[in-house]
Motif scaffolding. Structure first.
Motif, PDB file in Angstrom:
ATOM      1  N   GLY A 106     -47.147   0.224  -7.234  1.00  0.00           N
ATOM      2  CA  GLY A 106     -46.032  -0.101  -6.338  1.00  0.00           C
ATOM      3  C   GLY A 106     -46.169   0.502  -4.960  1.00  0.00           C
ATOM      4  O   GLY A 106     -45.882  -0.154  -3.950  1.00  0.00           O
ATOM      5  N   ARG A 114     -41.305   2.646  -1.274  1.00  0.00           N
ATOM      6  CA  ARG A 114     -42.419   2.924  -0.375  1.00  0.00           C
ATOM      7  C   ARG A 114     -41.866   3.360   0.976  1.00  0.00           C
ATOM      8  O   ARG A 114     -40.921   2.803   1.494  1.00  0.00           O
ATOM      9  N   GLY A 168     -49.081   2.004  -3.789  1.00  0.00           N
ATOM     10  CA  GLY A 168     -50.441   1.916  -3.279  1.00  0.00           C
ATOM     11  C   GLY A 168     -51.141   3.252  -3.138  1.00  0.00           C
ATOM     12  O   GLY A 168     -52.104   3.377  -2.361  1.00  0.00           O
ATOM     13  N   LEU A 206     -53.222  -4.720  -8.213  1.00  0.00           N
ATOM     14  CA  LEU A 206     -52.664  -3.730  -7.289  1.00  0.00           C
ATOM     15  C   LEU A 206     -53.317  -2.362  -7.425  1.00  0.00           C
ATOM     16  O   LEU A 206     -53.164  -1.521  -6.529  1.00  0.00           O
ATOM     17  N   ARG A 224     -46.764  -5.514  -4.506  1.00  0.00           N
ATOM     18  CA  ARG A 224     -46.315  -4.124  -4.635  1.00  0.00           C
ATOM     19  C   ARG A 224     -44.788  -4.050  -4.657  1.00  0.00           C
ATOM     20  O   ARG A 224     -44.201  -3.294  -5.449  1.00  0.00           O
TER      21      ARG A 224
END
Length: 536
Positions: free
Chosen positions: A309, A368, A311, A462, A491
């Motif tokens: 999610g 994020r 990265g 991902l 993501r």
């Protein structure tokens, strides 16, 4: 070293340590190495799982790596908990270390996801033996609860040390030496633990009047019931409620009914159902189930949350997860110092579950671009809360069950927690896979040619940079341009999917916090257990 078995009357509660201090200390050190094996395995594998699934190209079997271990453990914990009650625990601790180490080596050699799943199942057998026998050695060595709690800190601390090392070590080894290396770190720890246990752990046997027999039919029925439940949850999340899935559900119900009937009439039942009639134990068992659901869902899917999610690299994810597991030790130490001084020790469970609730809620609202320090603060609270809950569920159940059922009660608390973990991994994982696939279909519909890029609908993209590069090259050859925006959509979709799965975790953790109210007072200061006070 105690070479001869120590035979103890079944009703004797003891007055303190039966061994010299030096032997007690060295025996505890051996058990600490065993605890490190269990703690390290839980934390180090979960951090590496996204990379493992991507490299072995089997993200659809992601959950099975965890559930195969837990399913095998659930079955073996009560079996060897009962055998330890009869024959003494030392031989089974030694055997479990050997099996666990062999399975770790096989897992590191796996060349397919199915090979890894089978190796993890064998490792689960060894892990179940460890949990069912090693943890019950503590009340054998230290019969008095007040003394036992002081020595219990050694095991809690060793679990915490393993948990501290696990996520960061798992991320570091996975990123720089490959995921296979995470399984081989068990070998030197196993050898150290084996030597200390062999040399210094005494063989303590409780004298039983009844004939020693083992309920193998019950073990088979437990396997069939839990196996069908696992398949039902997996298939339901993947295919929806079709007739095949409904049949699996009915098979689970059928085997569960047969199991209960068999255990009710079996004179040497693997699971003594009379323990479930003790109110205190009944409440503790349910709390253990709910705790397992929460604990393993967090351990297994927060790494995917951070790597897929957000990265992040495996190493970066391991650093962020470390406070969750390191603070289990902090919570255990705080609990060990406080719980015996409380007029109502039950209150420590309220505090623990509230802290875990804050952790889960904080994870749900993390995105994020958010602060890493805030996320780590949530992990700290969750770790402290777990440390306040886990050892006390074991200690409370041991006090309630009494000497004759000490091993099986300890084993049941551990195995029921694993059942909760198995359900958590399967249910949350199925929901995440379903929501991700439907979310990506909705987001990309009409924007890219149908079926041109099937990898976009698989979350393993991902966490697999080589696969991303291959997809970029495919898109360039088709004149589609940069695919980074598609990966960003993936993501975001995965993050939302995991948030949704964690709402289930939050609801069940809240239920556990409320359910603590039903637990009768546990008295750790007196010599009588609550079970005796209840007239059981």
């Amino acid at each position: 070293m105690s070479a001869q078995p120590i035979n103890v009357d079944d009703e004797d509660s003891g007055t303190g340590r039966r061994l010299p201090f030096r032997q007690s200390l060295l025996a505890i050190i051996g058990l600490c190495f065993v605890t490190i094996l269990v703690g390290l395995d839980q934390s180090i594998v979960s951090t590496a799982m996204p990379t493992i699934a991507a490299e072995l190209n089997s993200f659809d079997l992601y959950a099975w790596v965890g559930t195969s271990y837990l399913l095998a453990s659930v079955i073996t914990v009560p079996i060897f908990g009962r055998l330890g009650d009869f024959y003494g625990r030392k031989p089974f601790v030694i055997a479990s270390i050997i099996i666990f180490t062999t399975a770790s080596i096989l897992s590191g050699m796996a060349d397919s996801m199915m090979y890894l799943i089978l190796s993890r199942a064998l490792q689960g057998i060894g892990g179940g033996m460890l949990v069912g026998t090693a943890f019950a050695c503590i009340p054998d060595l230290f019969p008095v609860a007040a003394v036992r709690l002081k020595w219990q800190v050694f095991l809690s601390s060793s679990f915490g040390i393993a948990s501290v090392i696990g996520p960061s070590l798992g991320g570091f080894l996975t990123e720089y030496y490959g995921w296979r290396s995470i399984f081989f770190v068990n070998v030197p720890i196993s050898l150290l633990g084996l030597w200390f246990v062999w040399q210094y752990l005494p063989l303590i046997r409780y004298e039983h009047k009844q004939t020693i027999r083992l309920d193998w039919i019950g073990a088979v029925l437990i396997t069939l019931a839990l196996g069908s439940l696992q398949l039902f949850v997996e298939m339901l999340g993947r295919h929806g409620m079709g007739w095949e899935v409904a049949m699996l559900g009915l098979v689970f119900v059928l085997f569960t009914v047969i199991l209960i009937k068999w255990e009710s009439y079996c004179p040497y039942a693997l699971i003594p159902l009379e323990l479930f009639r003790v109110k205190s134990l009944n409440v503790l068992f349910l709390l253990s189930l709910l705790l397992g659901f929460t604990l393993f869902s967090l351990l297994f899917y927060i790494p995917l949350f951070l790597q897929g999610g957000f990265g992040l690299s495996p190493n970066e994810a391991g650093i962020l997860i470390t406070p969750l597991v390191v603070c289990v030790t902090v919570g255990s130490i705080i609990s060990g110092r406080v719980v015996t001084r409380l007029s109502r020790p039950n209150h420590i469970l309220y505090v623990g579950f509230i802290l875990v609730l804050i952790c889960v809620l904080g994870t749900i609202f993390s995105n994020r671009g958010g602060s890493s320090y805030v996320f780590m603060a949530y992990m700290v609270l969750g770790g402290v809360g777990l440390g306040m809950i886990m050892p006390n569920l074991t200690i409370f159940s041991q006090e309630v069950a009494g000497k004759s059922n000490l091993g099986i009660a300890t084993a049941l608390v551990q195995s029921i927690r694993m059942i909760g973990g198995m359900l958590g991994i399967a249910i949350v994982g199925s929901l995440i896979n379903y929501l991700y696939a439907t979310g990506m279909t909705r987001q990309l519909s009409g924007n890219i040619p149908n079926d041109s890029f099937p990898d976009l609908y698989d979350p393993q993209l991902l966490v697999n940079p080589p696969q991303q590069l291959a997809l970029q090259e495919q898109a360039r050859q088709m004149g589609m341009g940069d695919i980074q925006s598609w990966i960003d959509i993936g993501r975001e979709t995965l993050t939302v999917s995991i948030h949704s799965g964690f709402w289930i975790v939050f609801a069940l953790t809240l239920l556990a916090a409320v359910w603590v109210y039903r637990l009768p007072l546990i008295d750790l200061k007196g010599k009588k257990t609550v079970r005796k006070k209840e007239g059981k």
